[in-house]
Scaffold this active site. Structure first.
Site, PDB file in Angstrom:
ATOM      1  N   ASP A 101       0.829  -1.211   0.000  1.00 26.84           N
ATOM      2  CA  ASP A 101       0.000   0.000   0.000  1.00 26.84           C
ATOM      3  C   ASP A 101       0.861   1.256   0.000  1.00 26.84           C
ATOM      4  O   ASP A 101       0.638   2.189  -0.778  1.00 26.84           O
ATOM      5  CB  ASP A 101      -0.904   0.033   1.243  1.00 26.84           C
ATOM      6  CG  ASP A 101      -2.045  -0.954   1.160  1.00 26.84           C
ATOM      7  OD1 ASP A 101      -1.917  -1.941   0.415  1.00 26.84           O
ATOM      8  OD2 ASP A 101      -3.062  -0.748   1.847  1.00 26.84           O
TER       9      ASP A 101
ATOM     10  N   ARG B 213      -1.568   5.280  17.888  1.00 23.78           N
ATOM     11  CA  ARG B 213      -1.973   6.377  17.009  1.00 23.78           C
ATOM     12  C   ARG B 213      -1.628   7.746  17.587  1.00 23.78           C
ATOM     13  O   ARG B 213      -1.141   8.617  16.868  1.00 23.78           O
ATOM     14  CB  ARG B 213      -3.472   6.290  16.700  1.00 23.78           C
ATOM     15  CG  ARG B 213      -3.851   5.093  15.854  1.00 23.78           C
ATOM     16  CD  ARG B 213      -3.104   5.045  14.522  1.00 23.78           C
ATOM     17  NE  ARG B 213      -3.407   3.809  13.809  1.00 23.78           N
ATOM     18  CZ  ARG B 213      -2.558   2.807  13.654  1.00 23.78           C
ATOM     19  NH1 ARG B 213      -1.337   2.880  14.143  1.00 23.78           N
ATOM     20  NH2 ARG B 213      -2.922   1.724  12.985  1.00 23.78           N
TER      21      ARG B 213
ATOM     22  N   ASP C 190      -9.116   4.149  12.289  1.00 22.24           N
ATOM     23  CA  ASP C 190      -7.858   4.881  12.168  1.00 22.24           C
ATOM     24  C   ASP C 190      -7.956   6.120  11.287  1.00 22.24           C
ATOM     25  O   ASP C 190      -7.266   7.111  11.523  1.00 22.24           O
ATOM     26  CB  ASP C 190      -6.756   3.959  11.639  1.00 22.24           C
ATOM     27  CG  ASP C 190      -6.177   3.096  12.739  1.00 22.24           C
ATOM     28  OD1 ASP C 190      -6.302   3.475  13.908  1.00 22.24           O
ATOM     29  OD2 ASP C 190      -5.596   2.044  12.429  1.00 22.24           O
TER      30      ASP C 190
ATOM     31  N   SER D 215      -5.554  -9.671   9.332  1.00 21.83           N
ATOM     32  CA  SER D 215      -4.534  -8.616   9.239  1.00 21.83           C
ATOM     33  C   SER D 215      -4.108  -8.216  10.644  1.00 21.83           C
ATOM     34  O   SER D 215      -4.829  -8.428  11.625  1.00 21.83           O
ATOM     35  CB  SER D 215      -5.079  -7.403   8.486  1.00 21.83           C
ATOM     36  OG  SER D 215      -6.192  -6.854   9.175  1.00 21.83           O
TER      37      SER D 215
END
Length: 444
Positions: A44, A123, A152, A208
């Site tokens: 990505d 984060r 996110d 994932s």
């Protein structure tokens, strides 16, 4: 891991976004901007960065070293991104990550179902560290790799808004043009291969993973079906409780004002304590949890989480809190703790109410100093002993069922009589119903 991109695991096919009348920024809107792309060096990251470069956009890549256990050498990210013609700034945030873990442990700030929200911690640490680096490099747009269906994207957006209000946000996986060009990983790999950039789709994964020093979050793919057991996950930070040793491992934790300062008699920095706690907790099957949680955007999400060090330290500290918090302080603490946990999940760590709640937590937990011995056994954190807790409210003599010099049991008569005044008043007023629960069941 740790950067909002599921770079080392397969992304689901990007479904065509229906026309809702709302327009998301596209890469064509970035001409003349300096774009800072949050990267992990995977498919990505490389696809987005290369596509922006080919569109004539000035791109800089930024990656956070959060002590993620799935990245053996963070500098490999820089090498992988260089093949796309992009320079990468690596920001060492391991100490910041450890401090974030300690803050959350002190606040006991778990989320929906009581799991440690390790991604939420990562984060606010990532955004603060990378945005600071981006400002130094005169970046005008932050680009992240979060999907348009998860939490996110909102965390990156909000943290950018509060920490750098003038900085724009570009979300590639909300860009309709990019989604059209790259509906899946196959198209991404084909695009990169045209430029002789190494890229392959790889075999389909069962789920994932997002990783950082605090722990791992597993979701998506096979885990999306609630008929799939959580045990399809292969723990990376330890093992399942049933695979853990058949003996108890003792651990001694020393706390000062709600913060762990030593493990097994050795004083260490927070990052060293977290690493050791992860190792010890992991091998004993501690800290693996499951949740069907409530996402920021209103949907439900399923996850399996690993946080062995957080659970080991958190449970040890909780045993200490039980000794130093009175009933009302404990009630207030629980309310504040839940608020902080929700704020972290929602990407609001830097908000005024989070700050006020955490400052109150620090005040309430200031007396939490002492030594806790715990035993780890097949996923359980067992209480062994408390020592040197000067602020302990526990008095063995007062609590004893045997004759002691503590509370005179006869004196409780007065308290019982005072309480009876209200109880009898409620009864006389007809406000007591002993069968209300049964009535509710019959109605159903």
């Amino acid at each position: 891991g740790g950067l909002g991109s599921l770079a080392r695991h397969p992304r689901r096919q990007h479904t065509r976004v229906p026309d809702t009348g709302m327009s998301a920024p596209t890469y064509k809107d970035l001409k003349g901007e300096v774009v800072g792309v949050c990267v992990s060096g995977g498919l990505d990251s490389k696809t987005v960065s290369k596509r922006l470069v080919e569109a004539g956009v000035k791109v800089l890549a930024f990656s956070a070293d959060l002590g993620q256990p799935d990245e053996s050498d963070i500098n490999n990210v820089k090498k992988r991104m260089s093949t796309c013609g992009v320079d990468t700034v690596i920001v060492d945030l391991k100490d910041d990550m450890a401090e974030g873990c300690f803050d959350v442990i002190q606040a006991q700030a778990t989320y929906d179902g009581g799991y440690w929200n390790t991604t939420g911690i990562g984060r606010f640490v990532t955004c603060k560290g990378l945005i600071r680096a981006m400002i130094e490099k005169k970046v005008t747009v932050l680009s992240h790799g979060a999907t348009g269906r998860g939490n996110d994207q909102m965390r990156f957006e909000r943290y950018t808004n509060v920490l750098a209000p003038k900085m724009r946000v570009y979300a590639p996986w909300r860009d309709p043009l990019l989604l059209e060009e790259f509906p899946g990983r196959k198209e991404m790999a084909e695009y990169l291969n045209k430029f002789k950039i190494e890229a392959f789709v790889g075999p389909k994964k069962k789920y994932s993973t997002d990783a950082n020093l605090a722990g791992l979050s597993h979701e998506a793919e096979d885990l999306e079906s609630v008929e799939t057991p959580m045990t399809i996950v292969d723990p990376e930070m330890g093992k399942w409780p049933m695979q853990a040793p058949d003996k108890v491992e003792k651990v001694v934790l020393e706390f000062a004002e709600g913060r762990c300062v030593a493990m097994n008699g050795k004083k260490m920095k927070p990052v060293e304590i977290i690493k050791l706690a992860n190792e010890i907790g992991g091998r004993n099957g501690v800290g693996i949890s499951h949740a069907l949680e409530n996402r920021i955007i209103g949907t439900k999400s399923r996850g399996v989480y690993e946080a062995p060090g957080m659970e080991l330290l958190g449970k040890g500290l909780l045993y200490l809190y039980q000794a130093v918090l009175d009933r009302r302080a404990s009630d207030l603490f629980k309310h504040l703790s839940e608020h902080v946990g929700n704020q972290i999940y929602d990407g609001r760590w830097f908000d005024p109410s989070t700050r006020a709640a955490f400052n109150a937590i620090k005040e309430l937990t200031a007396p939490a100093s002492g030594t806790v011995e715990i035993g780890l056994y097949k996923g359980n954190v067992l209480f062994h002993s408390l020592k040197n807790v000067k602020a302990s409210l526990y008095n063995e003599a007062d609590s004893s069922m045997e004759k002691s010099d503590g509370l005179n049991p006869v004196s409780s008569q007065g308290f019982a009589e005072v309480q009876s005044v209200e109880a009898k008043s409620l009864a006389r007023a007809g406000m007591i119903d002993a069968d209300f629960a049964a009535k509710k069941r019959r109605l159903n």
